[in-house]
Design an enzyme around this catalytic site. Sequence first.
Site: not given
Length: 956
Positions: A353, A686, A690
């Site tokens: 990410d 985070d 996700d």
Amino acid sequence: MSANSLPEGAAVWHSLEVNKALDLLDSNADSGLTSQDIQQRLQQYGPNELEETAGRSAWEILLDQFKNIMLLMLIGVALISGFLDLMRLQSGNLKPGEVPFKDPIAILAIVILNGILGYVQESRAEKALAALKKMTSPLVRVFRDARLVEIAAKELVPGDVMQLEAGMQIAADGRLIEESNLQVRESALTGEAEAVNKQASLKLPEETSLGDRLNVVFQGTEVVQGRAKVLVTNTGMTTELGKIATMLQAVESEPTPLQQRMTQLGNVLVTGSLILVAIVVAGGVIQDRGFKNIQELLEVSLSMAVAVVPEGLPAVITVTLALGTQRMVRQNALIRKLPAVETLGSVTTICSDKTGTLTQNKMVVQSVSTNNKTFRVTGEGYAPTGDFQLDGQKISPEESPEISALSVACAVCNDSVLQKEQGEWAILGDPTEGALLTLAGKAGIEKDQWNSKLTRVAEFPFSSERKRMSVISQVQEVATGEASLRGVDPAIAGFLQSEPYLMFTKGSPELTLGRSTQIHLGNHTAPLTEKQCQEILAENDQMASKGLRVLGFAYKPLPQIPPEGSDEVFEQDLVWLGLVGMLDAPRPEVRLAVQECRDAGIRPVMITGDHQLTARAIATDLGIAQEGNASGVRLLTGQELQRMSDQELEQNVDLVSIYARVSPEHKLRIVQALQRRGRFVAMTGDGVNDAPALKQADIGIAMGITGTDVSKEASDMVLLDDNFATIVSATKEGRVVYTNIRRFIKYILGSNIGEVLTIAAAPLIGLGGVPLTPLQILWMNLVTDGLPALALAVEPPEPDVMQRPPFSPRESIFARGLGSYMIRIGIIFAIITIALMWWAYQHTHAPGYQGDRDAWKTMVFTTLCIAQMGHAIAIRSNNRLTIEMNPFSNIFVLAAVVVTTILQLMLVYVPPLRDFFGTHYLNMEELGVCIGFSALMFVWIELEKIFLRIMGKKAV
């Protein structure tokens, strides 16, 4: 329309007008639903809750541990051994002092301990869904029967009309009916750092990505500012949060590479053992021409079965992984699931990410454009230290008064506060405004001082329709002849004081420039020409193409305080100041980490919900997208990915390094496509969005500081410092752990093969009795093998551990020569021990021998154990001779060898231990012979290294 004919979430709500959405759900914007509607819809849709599917119970997990083929064989051995002991007990054939059933009890104890060990590793409850449930609001305000009431969130149904205010957590997905200055923080769901400005009046295309749906709100997100009225469109498992819960529960945990290899190892060992047992029994029957010695053959078979199973291996592996976990914690990587330690070493692709992982989650000004000059701004984070550079040359604010004037606007037209907390600069307020305060600080402009010189008296607040904000300040008097605007040229200061009030405006560059008629040029203003406008817009496009978020600044002297609501009148004829471009800056240490990943044969991939231009800029800066490499800079957006079939995605997934504007489903599909291509995937993240991909990935890595509870519970590892670079250290540790596991598997199984061949040879060469009892074999496998194996588990890393590609996670446990080594060393073990066994049998059965005639068995037992000590010392390196190595680089091996040798001698020379383990006293000559034969094992392995060195080959 009746409740029974509702579309059940099938409608694309962001593509509908408000009235159409109300009609579809048979609701009223002012009065909401009736009590009768609510009862019907509760029956149809159920409560607004996340539902949990049933998983394995604790008993099922425990029972599954005893389905391991090696444990099943040990259980069978224990039962047969117990049956034989029972027969001897009933027939009175027990030797004096012999304790019945000690072998089956010892074996079953090992079985139970291994089962408990496996249960502890697997029984960690899945808490990702529980963490997801915490994001659902407990209470919500709705209009029902034309009254505003507060209800439990689980009672919400599609068609309800919610009222939202700042600070509220949104309890369901919904279409905005009306809003006022509404900002919603959706970072947990979409991954974007900034709050989203929502607009009820919009009608968006169906294919609009999740992060761009500005006319809808989502369950689990938070209202930062403003208020709104919302039509509930989806509840429970049909919300975006519910879809994530569904994906989480749909992801099935796959065995780790280590678990797969251990299963393969067990199958091979048990199959090989059964074949050897069959050969020995058949050979014994043929040799004796009948079943006269069947009990002896059964005892031999039982000993072989115990010998082939490395009973101590699960414990050694568990301790090794636990030690690796401790080392990783010291490097800020918290391992939640033990097998993940080794699994890290097999990673081939890291899907990361962007926000907070590769970047600092802090907006930082990168570029300033004013008076047709573009300045680069240096510095990290919110610290107000850095330089302004023009064409590579440092420029002070005094040399460029336009920078100072623009910095004043950044400081005054600002609602945030920059302050130092515990030695760190931090922002109270919006990150974008924080970046502007930091920029002003770099120019020597401090907000507190300027608030006393330019006191705010009015403002036109930001709104999503206007896309700008203005602050009106009163210019305070100062001593005659001195510039009131410190750090600004006196001529500019005088010009700015020409009226008692100043209005500073910031916002969309296009809209702010469109309202400007003059431009600020050093110490004067000039009419803004069409050519200058085109140049400013071109520079704006250039900044945006680099992924920067760009704001335009202007000001206007005012003779009076404008009345409220007069923004359209007063925000005209502005004086243009310049452009400010900012970015959620990359973490400085990540660039090196990305390069280290590439050196180690690991491909980094960015997967983000952010805009594609921003994603490309960050990826290029970090080296994730490498210029000059056609495959390295390819980018896919969520919309493009949505149109792809799984097969098309699978064909392209190895060519794409950047995915932008993606939704949770997309992240999961990307990870699955990579896995179908044979890639071993680590996924970092985070946010709640996700979590499914984290759980699907071979290694899920959550952020410890910014990460949500949902992402942490779905992960295998948590980065305590949110630092991408920590993954590199963890990967290195994983590779070291796997190398050491292979090292002690070679050590343990080489011995086990030697034991099996030695036991099998005893009846075939005509020696009476079984040389080793099951209890003695357990001692060897648990203690004399186990302690040195644990010491080998902390062997230091090889120098090139991160300079080679990862070994295939699907390689056999016997790959790269490990299988041939075990067989070769096992045969050498057997040859040495069988030779000793033949000599010892002849020695103890010679006429006039004064000791116990079964002492030959103890000599075999002792030789096997002490030979392993030489093996442990020699196996520390595959290529270097022991004499070439520092004996204190792994002091634990030396300690284990000394302690284990002493323990083995105690079994021979301490009477209570001798009685329990069934050993016999050895005189010094016999002990010396055992040590001499044992030393041959060490000599052989060292000679192998010399031979391979001469041949120019490298051992594995």
